[in-house]
Design an enzyme around this catalytic site. Structure first.
Site, PDB file in Angstrom:
ATOM      1  CE  LYS A  38      -1.078   4.909  -7.083  1.00 57.47           C
ATOM      2  NZ  LYS A  38      -0.940   3.896  -5.995  1.00 57.47           N
TER       3      LYS A  38
ATOM      4  CB  ALA B 131       6.997   3.648  -3.731  1.00 54.89           C
TER       5      ALA B 131
ATOM      6  CB  THR C 147      -0.915   0.016   1.236  1.00 53.28           C
ATOM      7  OG1 THR C 147      -1.659  -1.199   1.268  1.00 53.28           O
ATOM      8  CG2 THR C 147      -1.866   1.193   1.207  1.00 53.28           C
TER       9      THR C 147
ATOM     10  N   GLY D 299       2.952   6.746  -5.071  1.00 53.93           N
ATOM     11  CA  GLY D 299       4.167   6.541  -4.296  1.00 53.93           C
ATOM     12  C   GLY D 299       5.385   6.378  -5.195  1.00 53.93           C
TER      13      GLY D 299
ATOM     14  CG  HIS E 193      -1.290   4.734 -11.091  1.00 49.82           C
ATOM     15  ND1 HIS E 193      -0.323   5.709 -11.134  1.00 49.82           N
ATOM     16  CD2 HIS E 193      -0.656   3.585 -10.750  1.00 49.82           C
ATOM     17  CE1 HIS E 193       0.854   5.167 -10.815  1.00 49.82           C
ATOM     18  NE2 HIS E 193       0.680   3.886 -10.586  1.00 49.82           N
TER      19      HIS E 193
END
Length: 229
Positions: free
Chosen positions: A140, A102, A77, A146, A136
């Protein structure tokens, strides 16, 4: 030798990918914990290591619960890193083991090194500017990703400037990161595209096998060796 016992925390798309990869590797998945199942010694069902892919609001609580249960945890995560110092202290005080990244793609680890070197070269060529575009899927939660923040830190360490980031959330894209080096009459583009979530699952399962028997805080750089980025 008995199969490695893994508990999965999070039953979304990433969780399902992790289960498939773990089973293909011959590991035993002792439990899959959904949103409403608390992390306890009982619910971990004898796992030797846990893999956590949930959401930022749940990650820290899940990590601490694993450490309290004396179960090493691999954390996929993102979006909770403002609490990383607190979590690091907690893991250390409890003599636990945590592996966080990440991005668990091994290709992203290589890409990060390329971005860092690009920053070094760019510092010598002031006619170029740079920016990062990360794309993404719509589900998300965190933006920038990240991975984008990791790439930003890596490039800024050599470029000496902050790398601007544009975040795009669309469709079902697993993850794309594009570094654009731009000058008046020319442009250079470096990019990494994840074609399937399995690439992240494979890295997380490899990290789980590597983490068992260790104590401390680790990242993908520790597992692969070489210069930490």
């Amino acid at each position: 030798m008995s199969a490695l016992k893994i508990a999965l925390i999070g039953d979304g798309k990433m969780g399902r990918a992790v289960v498939g990869v773990a089973q293909d590797a011959g590991y035993s998945v002792t439990a899959v914990l959904g949103e409403h199942t608390p992390v306890t010694p009982a619910s971990l069902a004898g796992a030797q290591v846990a893999i956590e892919f949930t959401e930022p609001s749940a990650a820290v609580q899940n990590i601490k619960a694993c450490i309290t249960a004396q179960c090493p945890v691999v954390v996929g995560t993102t979006g909770w890193y403002e609490q990383l110092a607190d979590v690091t202290t907690f893991v250390s005080e409890h003599h636990g083991a945590m592996f966080w990244a990440a991005n668990f793609s091994l290709g992203v680890h290589v890409f990060t090194q390329l971005v860092q070197y690009a920053g070094e070269l760019l510092s010598r060529v002031p006619t170029f500017d740079a920016h990062l575009i990360e794309t993404h899927h719509t589900a998300k939660k965190d933006a920038p990703s990240g991975t984008a923040l990791m790439l930003q830190r890596s490039m800024s360490s050599t470029w000496g400037r902050d790398l601007p980031i544009t975040s795009v959330r669309v469709g079902a894209v697993p993850g794309t990161h594009e570094l654009v080096l731009d000058s008046t009459y020319e442009q250079i583009t470096l990019s990494h595209t994840a074609r399937d979530r399995r690439v992240f699952a494979e890295g997380a399962v490899a990290a789980a096998g590597w983490l068992v028997g260790r104590q401390g805080i680790f990242t993908i750089a520790d597992m692969l060796g070489g210069k930490r980025v």
